[in-house]
Design a protein around this motif. Structure first.
Motif, PDB file in Angstrom:
ATOM      1  N   ALA A 191      30.602  39.016  36.796  1.00 12.86           N
ATOM      2  CA  ALA A 191      30.845  39.628  38.110  1.00 12.86           C
ATOM      3  C   ALA A 191      32.224  39.210  38.622  1.00 12.86           C
ATOM      4  O   ALA A 191      32.585  38.047  38.496  1.00 12.86           O
ATOM      5  N   PRO A 192      32.994  40.147  39.205  1.00 16.81           N
ATOM      6  CA  PRO A 192      32.760  41.576  39.141  1.00 16.81           C
ATOM      7  C   PRO A 192      33.060  42.086  37.727  1.00 16.81           C
ATOM      8  O   PRO A 192      34.005  41.635  37.095  1.00 16.81           O
ATOM      9  N   ALA A 193      32.244  43.063  37.273  1.00 13.51           N
ATOM     10  CA  ALA A 193      32.339  43.510  35.877  1.00 13.51           C
ATOM     11  C   ALA A 193      33.131  44.793  35.724  1.00 13.51           C
ATOM     12  O   ALA A 193      33.275  45.294  34.603  1.00 13.51           O
ATOM     13  N   THR A 194      33.640  45.351  36.831  1.00 12.01           N
ATOM     14  CA  THR A 194      34.252  46.680  36.738  1.00 12.01           C
ATOM     15  C   THR A 194      35.783  46.654  36.703  1.00 12.01           C
ATOM     16  O   THR A 194      36.408  47.701  36.587  1.00 12.01           O
ATOM     17  N   GLY A 195      36.393  45.478  36.822  1.00  9.34           N
ATOM     18  CA  GLY A 195      37.858  45.385  36.806  1.00  9.34           C
ATOM     19  C   GLY A 195      38.390  45.206  35.395  1.00  9.34           C
ATOM     20  O   GLY A 195      37.631  45.256  34.410  1.00  9.34           O
ATOM     21  N   ALA A 196      39.701  44.977  35.297  1.00  8.75           N
ATOM     22  CA  ALA A 196      40.334  44.846  33.986  1.00  8.75           C
ATOM     23  C   ALA A 196      39.762  43.649  33.217  1.00  8.75           C
ATOM     24  O   ALA A 196      39.326  43.788  32.059  1.00  8.75           O
ATOM     25  N   PHE A 197      39.763  42.485  33.849  1.00 10.61           N
ATOM     26  CA  PHE A 197      39.266  41.295  33.145  1.00 10.61           C
ATOM     27  C   PHE A 197      37.741  41.248  33.120  1.00 10.61           C
ATOM     28  O   PHE A 197      37.141  40.712  32.184  1.00 10.61           O
ATOM     29  N   GLY A 198      37.079  41.790  34.166  1.00 11.73           N
ATOM     30  CA  GLY A 198      35.616  41.850  34.173  1.00 11.73           C
ATOM     31  C   GLY A 198      35.117  42.703  33.017  1.00 11.73           C
ATOM     32  O   GLY A 198      34.179  42.325  32.300  1.00 11.73           O
ATOM     33  N   GLY A 216      28.589  44.499  40.198  1.00 12.04           N
ATOM     34  CA  GLY A 216      29.748  45.006  40.934  1.00 12.04           C
ATOM     35  C   GLY A 216      29.292  45.803  42.141  1.00 12.04           C
ATOM     36  O   GLY A 216      28.091  45.973  42.357  1.00 12.04           O
ATOM     37  N   ARG A 217      30.271  46.303  42.902  1.00 14.87           N
ATOM     38  CA  ARG A 217      29.921  47.021  44.143  1.00 14.87           C
ATOM     39  C   ARG A 217      29.831  48.527  43.932  1.00 14.87           C
ATOM     40  O   ARG A 217      29.363  49.239  44.807  1.00 14.87           O
ATOM     41  N   ASN A 218      30.356  48.998  42.813  1.00 15.65           N
ATOM     42  CA  ASN A 218      30.508  50.432  42.615  1.00 15.65           C
ATOM     43  C   ASN A 218      29.542  50.917  41.511  1.00 15.65           C
ATOM     44  O   ASN A 218      29.739  50.631  40.330  1.00 15.65           O
ATOM     45  N   SER A 262      36.799  37.101  39.910  1.00 20.40           N
ATOM     46  CA  SER A 262      37.071  37.824  41.161  1.00 20.40           C
ATOM     47  C   SER A 262      38.554  37.904  41.457  1.00 20.40           C
ATOM     48  O   SER A 262      39.308  36.971  41.181  1.00 20.40           O
ATOM     49  N   PRO A 263      38.982  39.004  42.129  1.00 25.96           N
ATOM     50  CA  PRO A 263      40.333  39.031  42.682  1.00 25.96           C
ATOM     51  C   PRO A 263      40.329  38.269  44.017  1.00 25.96           C
ATOM     52  O   PRO A 263      39.269  37.950  44.547  1.00 25.96           O
ATOM     53  N   ARG A 264      41.511  38.015  44.562  1.00 26.86           N
ATOM     54  CA  ARG A 264      41.593  37.237  45.803  1.00 26.86           C
ATOM     55  C   ARG A 264      40.845  37.909  46.953  1.00 26.86           C
ATOM     56  O   ARG A 264      40.314  37.243  47.835  1.00 26.86           O
ATOM     57  N   GLU A 265      40.760  39.266  46.920  1.00 32.43           N
ATOM     58  CA  GLU A 265      40.099  40.008  48.015  1.00 32.43           C
ATOM     59  C   GLU A 265      38.609  39.703  48.083  1.00 32.43           C
ATOM     60  O   GLU A 265      37.976  39.950  49.113  1.00 32.43           O
ATOM     61  N   ALA A 266      38.019  39.205  47.003  1.00 34.22           N
ATOM     62  CA  ALA A 266      36.563  39.031  46.951  1.00 34.22           C
ATOM     63  C   ALA A 266      36.115  37.735  47.614  1.00 34.22           C
ATOM     64  O   ALA A 266      34.995  37.283  47.397  1.00 34.22           O
ATOM     65  N   LEU A 287      34.120  29.631  36.594  1.00 35.16           N
ATOM     66  CA  LEU A 287      34.813  30.257  37.724  1.00 35.16           C
ATOM     67  C   LEU A 287      36.259  30.528  37.307  1.00 35.16           C
ATOM     68  O   LEU A 287      37.071  29.620  37.181  1.00 35.16           O
ATOM     69  N   MET A 288      36.565  31.801  37.095  1.00 38.20           N
ATOM     70  CA  MET A 288      37.915  32.198  36.663  1.00 38.20           C
ATOM     71  C   MET A 288      38.603  33.056  37.722  1.00 38.20           C
ATOM     72  O   MET A 288      39.683  33.595  37.481  1.00 38.20           O
ATOM     73  N   GLY A 289      37.970  33.212  38.873  1.00 31.82           N
ATOM     74  CA  GLY A 289      38.486  34.117  39.898  1.00 31.82           C
ATOM     75  C   GLY A 289      39.718  33.567  40.605  1.00 31.82           C
ATOM     76  O   GLY A 289      40.053  32.393  40.492  1.00 31.82           O
ATOM     77  N   GLY A 290      40.359  34.455  41.341  1.00 33.02           N
ATOM     78  CA  GLY A 290      41.610  34.087  42.014  1.00 33.02           C
ATOM     79  C   GLY A 290      41.462  33.998  43.526  1.00 33.02           C
ATOM     80  O   GLY A 290      42.444  34.185  44.244  1.00 33.02           O
ATOM     81  N   GLN A 291      40.228  33.697  44.027  1.00 30.69           N
ATOM     82  CA  GLN A 291      40.046  33.573  45.475  1.00 30.69           C
ATOM     83  C   GLN A 291      40.971  32.478  46.013  1.00 30.69           C
ATOM     84  O   GLN A 291      40.985  31.371  45.485  1.00 30.69           O
ATOM     85  N   GLY A 311      35.733  25.328  36.432  1.00 29.05           N
ATOM     86  CA  GLY A 311      36.879  26.208  36.621  1.00 29.05           C
ATOM     87  C   GLY A 311      37.573  26.391  35.279  1.00 29.05           C
ATOM     88  O   GLY A 311      37.506  25.513  34.412  1.00 29.05           O
ATOM     89  N   LYS A 312      38.214  27.533  35.088  1.00 32.56           N
ATOM     90  CA  LYS A 312      38.952  27.722  33.834  1.00 32.56           C
ATOM     91  C   LYS A 312      40.139  28.643  34.064  1.00 32.56           C
ATOM     92  O   LYS A 312      39.995  29.732  34.608  1.00 32.56           O
ATOM     93  N   TRP A 313      41.322  28.158  33.675  1.00 34.05           N
ATOM     94  CA  TRP A 313      42.514  29.004  33.666  1.00 34.05           C
ATOM     95  C   TRP A 313      42.860  29.282  32.212  1.00 34.05           C
ATOM     96  O   TRP A 313      43.019  28.341  31.425  1.00 34.05           O
ATOM     97  N   MET A 314      42.889  30.565  31.877  1.00 32.52           N
ATOM     98  CA  MET A 314      43.301  31.023  30.548  1.00 32.52           C
ATOM     99  C   MET A 314      42.371  30.505  29.439  1.00 32.52           C
ATOM    100  O   MET A 314      41.176  30.494  29.631  1.00 32.52           O
ATOM    101  N   TYR A 315      42.921  29.981  28.342  1.00 30.97           N
ATOM    102  CA  TYR A 315      42.138  29.766  27.121  1.00 30.97           C
ATOM    103  C   TYR A 315      42.905  28.810  26.234  1.00 30.97           C
ATOM    104  O   TYR A 315      44.057  28.473  26.511  1.00 30.97           O
TER     105      TYR A 315
END
Ligand SMILES: NC(=O)c1ccc[n+]([C@@H]2O[C@H](COP(=O)([O-])OP(=O)(O)OC[C@H]3O[C@@H](n4cnc5c(N)ncnc54)[C@H](OP(=O)(O)O)[C@@H]3O)[C@@H](O)[C@H]2O)c1
Length: 373
Positions: A191-198, A216-218, A262-266, A287-291, A311-315
């Motif tokens: 989640a969210p699963a509908t974006g580029a990285f999701g 996701g919301r959509n 998540s993007p920062r908007e979430a 947690l890989m989101g950008g909040q 938390g995880k940044w990249m790989y």
């Protein structure tokens, strides 16, 4: 030995402003030295927000000017430094733009895009690794070139060069999924699963053998995700009602893992709570989101259920190697075979069209645009 001509064409970002201050110039080609390779760039990724970054509309991104922007790329080795032990001239490689300081692993840059917060990362970005892949030739660290089995990928599996660019998008969520040890047969929420990285996370989790719950919301976008593999993907709408969403997420039992991208908007979205509450005892969350702001967390459940929240940044480099072998063996399918669209290819001179195409709202999985210098 080298196959590099004395001059090459490169896209130069002269300064940060809108409209973009970019031009294609002919300049001296890069040379390989100890620790580096020069690749002939065949296809370079274009991020959806590339135009915003290079015109200064998206913060915080730090890069020197003038410089050659760029991203991860598929290329052929055109020269190697004297300490190369594996890479051979002409070899097809995936160049990974995530560069880690050799004497300081806390200094990190995204080649052609941004340095990090440390002085060391700025030293790398302004010095040795200043110029990136929107050019015919690019000098890159040896360890960031991952050999590709050309006969298998372009021959048996019939991929086009631009199909292989999606490995870069996959590598990000693959890093998070491996970091929480996703196993075959496990139930994993994305989640969210509908974006580029999701979307890439869903593909990566399937290749790891997991059953995926895409949230996701959509509803329409979620149905497109489900269509990739209806047997192994189920969808749950993020309604904002934590109790109802948790019930839906757990209707066939609790989940083993959860990946947030998540993007920062979430930042006010309730999915972080409902997805953590949907985990089994000793479940794991990445947690890989950008909040950017603080987000409420169900601490009592995390404590009482012995949950792991990382938390995880990249790989890691090992993640990259495993991901490439999943693609080479065919467990992870790219292009139409995997429900992934092939990117549109733009020449260097059409960079503005490439940036615009990349920014278009994606209707499915994949990369919108690549640059072929
Ligand atoms: N950890 C890392 O290494 C790493 C690396 C790269 C990127 N990231 C992070 O990944 C984030 C996502 O990037 P992306 O390229 O996948 O973005 P994207 O393509 O724009 O997708 C954004 C997703 O977030 C959902 N969304 C948007 N606003 C939301 C809101 N207010 N509440 C809930 N869901 C919302 C969208 O779904 P709907 O609109 O369909 O609901 C969509 O699924 C980036 O912002 C970045 O911070 C992390």
């Amino acid at each position: 030995m080298s196959t590099i001509p004395p001059k090459h064409r490169a896209l130069i970002l002269n300064s940060t402003r809108d409209p973009l201050d970019i031009s294609v110039v002919e300049q001296t080609s890069p040379q390989a030295g100890p620790g580096s390779a020069v690749i002939r760039v065949l296809s370079a990724a274009v991020l959806s927000y590339a135009g915003e970054v290079y015109s200064g509309h998206k913060q915080p991104y730090q890069y020197p000017t003038p410089f050659i922007p760029g991203s991860s790329a598929i290329g052929r080795i055109a020269a190697v430094g004297p300490d190369a032990t594996l890479l051979k001239l002409g070899q097809l490689v995936f160049f990974d733009s995530y560069i880690v300081g050799r004497d300081d692993p806390t200094s990190l840059i995204l080649h052609g895009l941004t340095s990090g917060p440390t002085v060391g990362s700025r030293v790398m970005m302004e010095g040795e690794w200043r110029d990136s892949t929107y050019a015919e030739y690019a000098k890159v660290p040896l360890e960031n070139c991952f050999p590709l089995d050309e006969a298998r990928l372009l021959g048996d599996l019939r991929y086009k060069i631009e199909d292989l660019i999606y490995i870069g998008a996959l590598s990000v969520p693959f890093g998070g999924l491996r970091d929480i040890g996703v196993k075959v047969g496990e139930k994993v929420i994305v989640a969210p699963a509908t974006g580029a990285f999701g979307g890439a996370a869903v593909i990566a989790a399937l290749a790891m053998g997991a059953r995926v719950v895409a949230m996701g919301r959509n509803a329409e976008a979620l149905e497109r995700v489900k269509a990739v593999n209806p047997d192994r993907i189920s969808v749950v709408l993020n309604t904002g009602d934590v109790t109802a969403d948790t019930k839906e997420l757990t209707k066939d039992g609790p989940a083993d893992g959860f990946l947030d991208i998540s993007p920062r908007e979430a930042v006010t979205s309730t999915h972080l709570q409902s997805c953590i509450l949907a985990l089994r005892r000793e479940g794991r969350a990445s947690l890989m989101g950008g909040q950017l702001d603080l987000v409420p967390m169900p601490i009592r459940t995390i404590m009482r259920y012995d949950l792991t929240v990382k938390g995880k940044w990249m790989y890691t480099k090992d993640d990259m190697r495993v991901l490439i072998s999943l693609v080479e063996t065919g467990y992870l399918k790219l292009s139409e075979a995997g429900g992934i669209q092939t990117a549109r290819t733009f020449p260097l001179e059409d960079f503005a069209a490439a940036f615009n195409a990349a920014a278009e709202k994606r209707k499915g999985f994949g990369v919108e645009a690549v640059i072929a210098p």
